[in-house]
Design a protein around this motif. Structure first.
Motif, PDB file in Angstrom:
ATOM      1  N   PRO A  28      49.459 -35.245   7.292  1.00 11.43           N
ATOM      2  CA  PRO A  28      49.831 -34.823   5.935  1.00 11.43           C
ATOM      3  C   PRO A  28      48.829 -35.291   4.876  1.00 11.43           C
ATOM      4  CG  PRO A  28      51.758 -35.597   7.104  1.00 11.43           C
ATOM      5  CD  PRO A  28      50.569 -35.879   7.980  1.00 11.43           C
ATOM      6  N   GLN A  29      48.316 -36.509   5.024  1.00 14.98           N
ATOM      7  CA  GLN A  29      47.332 -37.020   4.064  1.00 14.98           C
ATOM      8  C   GLN A  29      46.059 -36.174   4.111  1.00 14.98           C
ATOM      9  OE1 GLN A  29      47.498 -39.152   1.660  1.00 14.98           O
ATOM     10  NE2 GLN A  29      45.355 -39.182   1.103  1.00 14.98           N
ATOM     11  N   GLN A  31      45.847 -33.084   5.028  1.00 11.75           N
ATOM     12  CA  GLN A  31      46.165 -31.775   4.463  1.00 11.75           C
ATOM     13  C   GLN A  31      46.137 -31.829   2.941  1.00 11.75           C
ATOM     14  OE1 GLN A  31      49.916 -30.921   6.305  1.00 11.75           O
ATOM     15  NE2 GLN A  31      48.996 -30.210   8.204  1.00 11.75           N
ATOM     16  N   ARG A  32      46.708 -32.910   2.365  1.00  9.21           N
ATOM     17  CA  ARG A  32      46.683 -33.073   0.905  1.00  9.21           C
ATOM     18  C   ARG A  32      45.248 -33.180   0.409  1.00  9.21           C
ATOM     19  NH1 ARG A  32      51.148 -36.547   1.888  1.00  9.21           N
ATOM     20  NH2 ARG A  32      49.845 -38.370   1.700  1.00  9.21           N
ATOM     21  N   VAL A  35      43.606 -29.695   0.472  1.00 10.69           N
ATOM     22  CA  VAL A  35      44.101 -28.817  -0.582  1.00 10.69           C
ATOM     23  C   VAL A  35      43.550 -29.248  -1.942  1.00 10.69           C
ATOM     24  CG1 VAL A  35      46.176 -28.087  -1.835  1.00 10.69           C
ATOM     25  CG2 VAL A  35      46.164 -28.112   0.657  1.00 10.69           C
ATOM     26  N   CYS A  36      43.636 -30.546  -2.237  1.00  7.95           N
ATOM     27  CA  CYS A  36      43.138 -31.045  -3.521  1.00  7.95           C
ATOM     28  C   CYS A  36      41.635 -30.831  -3.649  1.00  7.95           C
ATOM     29  CB  CYS A  36      43.477 -32.530  -3.690  1.00  7.95           C
ATOM     30  SG  CYS A  36      45.249 -32.863  -3.884  1.00  7.95           S
ATOM     31  N   CYS A  57      45.943 -35.306  -8.301  1.00  4.95           N
ATOM     32  CA  CYS A  57      46.417 -34.343  -7.308  1.00  4.95           C
ATOM     33  C   CYS A  57      47.051 -35.055  -6.119  1.00  4.95           C
ATOM     34  CB  CYS A  57      45.261 -33.458  -6.853  1.00  4.95           C
ATOM     35  SG  CYS A  57      45.725 -32.201  -5.642  1.00  4.95           S
ATOM     36  N   LEU A  58      46.384 -36.077  -5.617  1.00  3.43           N
ATOM     37  CA  LEU A  58      46.905 -36.807  -4.455  1.00  3.43           C
ATOM     38  C   LEU A  58      48.166 -37.585  -4.805  1.00  3.43           C
ATOM     39  CD1 LEU A  58      43.539 -37.993  -2.925  1.00  3.43           C
ATOM     40  CD2 LEU A  58      45.069 -36.232  -2.033  1.00  3.43           C
ATOM     41  N   ASP A  61      51.079 -35.011  -5.037  1.00  3.94           N
ATOM     42  CA  ASP A  61      51.515 -34.577  -3.715  1.00  3.94           C
ATOM     43  C   ASP A  61      52.271 -35.688  -2.992  1.00  3.94           C
ATOM     44  OD1 ASP A  61      50.449 -32.080  -4.112  1.00  3.94           O
ATOM     45  OD2 ASP A  61      48.624 -32.472  -2.975  1.00  3.94           O
ATOM     46  N   ALA A  62      51.828 -36.920  -3.153  1.00  5.20           N
ATOM     47  CA  ALA A  62      52.518 -38.048  -2.525  1.00  5.20           C
ATOM     48  C   ALA A  62      53.899 -38.217  -3.128  1.00  5.20           C
ATOM     49  CB  ALA A  62      51.699 -39.323  -2.687  1.00  5.20           C
ATOM     50  N   GLN A  64      55.770 -35.889  -4.416  1.00 10.05           N
ATOM     51  CA  GLN A  64      56.614 -34.803  -3.919  1.00 10.05           C
ATOM     52  C   GLN A  64      57.069 -35.095  -2.499  1.00 10.05           C
ATOM     53  OE1 GLN A  64      54.192 -31.339  -4.434  1.00 10.05           O
ATOM     54  NE2 GLN A  64      54.776 -31.071  -6.574  1.00 10.05           N
ATOM     55  N   ALA A  65      56.214 -35.671  -1.688  1.00  6.43           N
ATOM     56  CA  ALA A  65      56.584 -36.007  -0.320  1.00  6.43           C
ATOM     57  C   ALA A  65      57.653 -37.090  -0.297  1.00  6.43           C
ATOM     58  CB  ALA A  65      55.361 -36.460   0.472  1.00  6.43           C
TER      59      ALA A  65
END
Length: 104
Positions: A28-29, A31-32, A35-36, A57-58, A61-62, A64-65
């Motif tokens: 997941p990291q 992938q983030r 994307v970022c 951005c990171l 996303d973190a 939201q996770a």
């Protein structure tokens, strides 16, 4: 701090590239990071502006996770907040938490 962040970005990109090359599932990291990084590239960001964007951005996303809590985690969070509101500590807090977590 900036050097550490840049090192993380470089390592993340390298790991992402090597994982994709091996056709394995990215973490997941990773992938983030991918994307970022793509978003920053699309916006043609450079230097400090890019670093700031990547950091935000990171973090976003973190966050939201982390919002996706299991039912047990949600119950723990609610009980912990209730105990804090009541200013409980020590044995009283342990007892309250135990009873709160046992409730359906």
């Amino acid at each position: 701090m900036k050097k550490l962040f840049m090192a993380m970005v470089v390592i993340g990109m390298a790991c992402g590239a090597s994982v994709q090359a091996a056709e394995k599932q990215a973490t997941p990291q990773q992938q983030r990071m991918t994307v970022c990084n793509q978003q920053a590239g699309a916006k043609s960001l450079k230097g400090d502006e890019r670093k700031s964007f990547m950091s935000n951005c990171l973090k976003k996303d973190a966050a939201q996770a982390e919002k996706k809590l299991t039912p047990q985690q949600a119950k723990m969070k609610r009980c912990n907040a209730d105990a804090a509101k009541k200013s409980l500590s020590g044995d009283a807090r342990k007892s309250f938490m135990s009873n709160c977590l046992k409730k359906a």
